[in-house]
Write a protein that holds these residues in place. Sequence first.
Motif, short mmCIF file in Angstrom:
data_model
loop_
_atom_site.label_atom_id
_atom_site.label_comp_id
_atom_site.label_asym_id
_atom_site.label_seq_id
_atom_site.Cartn_x
_atom_site.Cartn_y
_atom_site.Cartn_z
N ALA A 72 -1.00 30.69 52.89
CA ALA A 72 -1.86 30.05 51.88
C ALA A 72 -1.99 30.88 50.61
O ALA A 72 -2.60 30.42 49.64
N LYS A 73 -1.44 32.11 50.61
CA LYS A 73 -1.48 33.02 49.46
C LYS A 73 -2.93 33.23 48.99
O LYS A 73 -3.23 33.17 47.79
N LEU A 74 -3.80 33.50 49.95
CA LEU A 74 -5.22 33.67 49.61
C LEU A 74 -5.47 34.94 48.80
O LEU A 74 -6.56 35.11 48.24
N ASP A 75 -4.48 35.83 48.74
CA ASP A 75 -4.66 37.04 47.94
C ASP A 75 -4.47 36.79 46.45
O ASP A 75 -4.80 37.63 45.63
N VAL A 76 -3.92 35.63 46.09
CA VAL A 76 -3.78 35.26 44.68
C VAL A 76 -4.77 34.13 44.41
O VAL A 76 -4.54 32.98 44.77
N TRP A 77 -5.88 34.48 43.80
CA TRP A 77 -7.01 33.57 43.69
C TRP A 77 -7.28 33.15 42.25
O TRP A 77 -8.38 32.66 41.92
N ASP A 78 -6.28 33.25 41.41
CA ASP A 78 -6.53 33.07 39.98
C ASP A 78 -6.86 31.63 39.59
O ASP A 78 -7.63 31.40 38.66
N TYR A 79 -6.29 30.65 40.28
CA TYR A 79 -6.68 29.27 39.98
C TYR A 79 -8.15 29.02 40.34
O TYR A 79 -8.82 28.19 39.71
N TYR A 80 -8.65 29.73 41.32
CA TYR A 80 -10.03 29.50 41.78
C TYR A 80 -11.06 29.97 40.76
O TYR A 80 -12.23 29.59 40.84
N LEU A 81 -10.63 30.76 39.80
CA LEU A 81 -11.54 31.19 38.73
C LEU A 81 -11.96 30.02 37.84
O LEU A 81 -12.88 30.17 37.02
N ALA A 82 -11.31 28.88 37.99
CA ALA A 82 -11.73 27.68 37.24
C ALA A 82 -13.16 27.29 37.60
O ALA A 82 -13.89 26.72 36.78
N LEU A 83 -13.58 27.62 38.83
CA LEU A 83 -14.91 27.19 39.27
C LEU A 83 -16.03 27.93 38.56
O LEU A 83 -16.93 27.29 38.00
N PRO A 84 -16.03 29.29 38.54
CA PRO A 84 -17.09 29.96 37.77
C PRO A 84 -17.01 29.65 36.28
O PRO A 84 -18.04 29.62 35.59
N LEU A 85 -15.79 29.41 35.78
CA LEU A 85 -15.68 29.07 34.36
C LEU A 85 -16.33 27.71 34.09
O LEU A 85 -17.10 27.57 33.13
N ALA A 86 -16.05 26.73 34.93
CA ALA A 86 -16.68 25.41 34.76
C ALA A 86 -18.19 25.52 34.92
O ALA A 86 -18.95 24.86 34.18
N TRP A 87 -18.63 26.33 35.88
CA TRP A 87 -20.08 26.52 36.07
C TRP A 87 -20.73 27.07 34.80
O TRP A 87 -21.80 26.62 34.39
N SER A 88 -20.09 28.03 34.18
CA SER A 88 -20.66 28.64 32.97
C SER A 88 -20.73 27.65 31.82
O SER A 88 -21.53 27.81 30.90
N LEU A 89 -19.88 26.62 31.86
CA LEU A 89 -19.85 25.61 30.80
C LEU A 89 -20.82 24.46 31.05
O LEU A 89 -20.98 23.58 30.21
N ALA A 90 -21.45 24.45 32.23
CA ALA A 90 -22.34 23.34 32.58
C ALA A 90 -23.65 23.38 31.80
O ALA A 90 -24.34 22.36 31.70
N GLY A 91 -24.01 24.55 31.26
CA GLY A 91 -25.26 24.67 30.53
C GLY A 91 -26.35 25.31 31.37
O GLY A 91 -26.42 25.08 32.59
N TRP B 201 -3.84 40.40 35.38
CA TRP B 201 -5.02 41.07 34.82
C TRP B 201 -5.43 40.47 33.47
O TRP B 201 -6.63 40.37 33.16
N ALA B 202 -4.45 40.03 32.68
CA ALA B 202 -4.77 39.39 31.40
C ALA B 202 -5.52 38.08 31.64
O ALA B 202 -6.49 37.75 30.94
N HIS B 203 -5.08 37.32 32.63
CA HIS B 203 -5.74 36.06 32.97
C HIS B 203 -7.17 36.31 33.44
O HIS B 203 -8.11 35.63 33.00
N ARG B 204 -7.33 37.29 34.31
CA ARG B 204 -8.66 37.59 34.84
C ARG B 204 -9.59 38.10 33.74
O ARG B 204 -10.77 37.76 33.70
#
Length: 317
Positions: free
Chosen positions: A21-40, A295-298
Amino acid sequence: MTATLSLTAAPGRVGAYARLAKLDVWDYYLALPLAWSLAGAAAWFTPAVLGTLAAFGVGTVCVVSAAVAFDDVTGHRDGSDAANYGPDAPARKLARKPLLTGELAEADAIRFGWAAASAGALLWALAAVLAPFSALWTVGLLALCLVTAVQYSWGVKLSYHGWQEVFLAGFGVGLVLVGVGLTAGAPSEFAVVQSVLFGLGPLLFGVYSNTRDADGDAAVGRKTAAVLLSRQGNKAFIVALTLAEIALIVTAAGLGAAPWWFAIAMAPAVFLRVAQLRRGVGLGDLLRARLLGLWAHRATVATLIAINLTIALGARP
């Protein structure tokens, strides 16, 4: 004795599926905290938003796990994984390919892929039901993300027919827009800018991996940009993507979609991106460049979240 052996083997089996499942590469999952921060700020800790993002987040892990599992099955069948990982196994971490190491059989991976895809679909549907906002465009984009992820290297095999780079960026853009759409409704111009920057992240470490894998991919007919373009053309493509990301940051600040200080705040992430370009295109160290891309993405996502929190908290009465 048999029961003892099965119990001791279980942790290794679970680890093999985690690596599939490549759980050690979690960069797509960072979309969730980013979306949360945009919710207001007013919505950050409401049960509806937290429940929606929890279902969407776990569903995203399942969908991505299905996509990479099917990718491993296809790569194992056509020999591209053996070609790309065999000659340089220590650097490429051969253990991340449990089909190549023999820890899992193809049938195991296929069952896992369909189970993960089914769970992801159910959880994404639950997120749409729980969401404060469920506009038609959001549900449609959610369905598109699901179908294209499963078909990335399975079924129609999008990544084999010249669509890999489009998917790598588009899936990331879609995750952020769906997260924002479900929790905050229609995205602002700044949210769209951030979703594009997020999508460019996976693309700008994927193109370096694809460059490294070009010979193996060409041998099995996988039409990535690195395969379709000449060596110099591929370098120009990577340079153009890097410059496009930097240009988006600068123009978003200059044209008013982002705060005037946006480009200044993003300077550390831009520095890492330039360092990645120098390492990969200038020096030819593709694997190191891929790591710098991670690292640039993160750094980009962390900075965007900090900016969103600053803006939201500053706007509160």
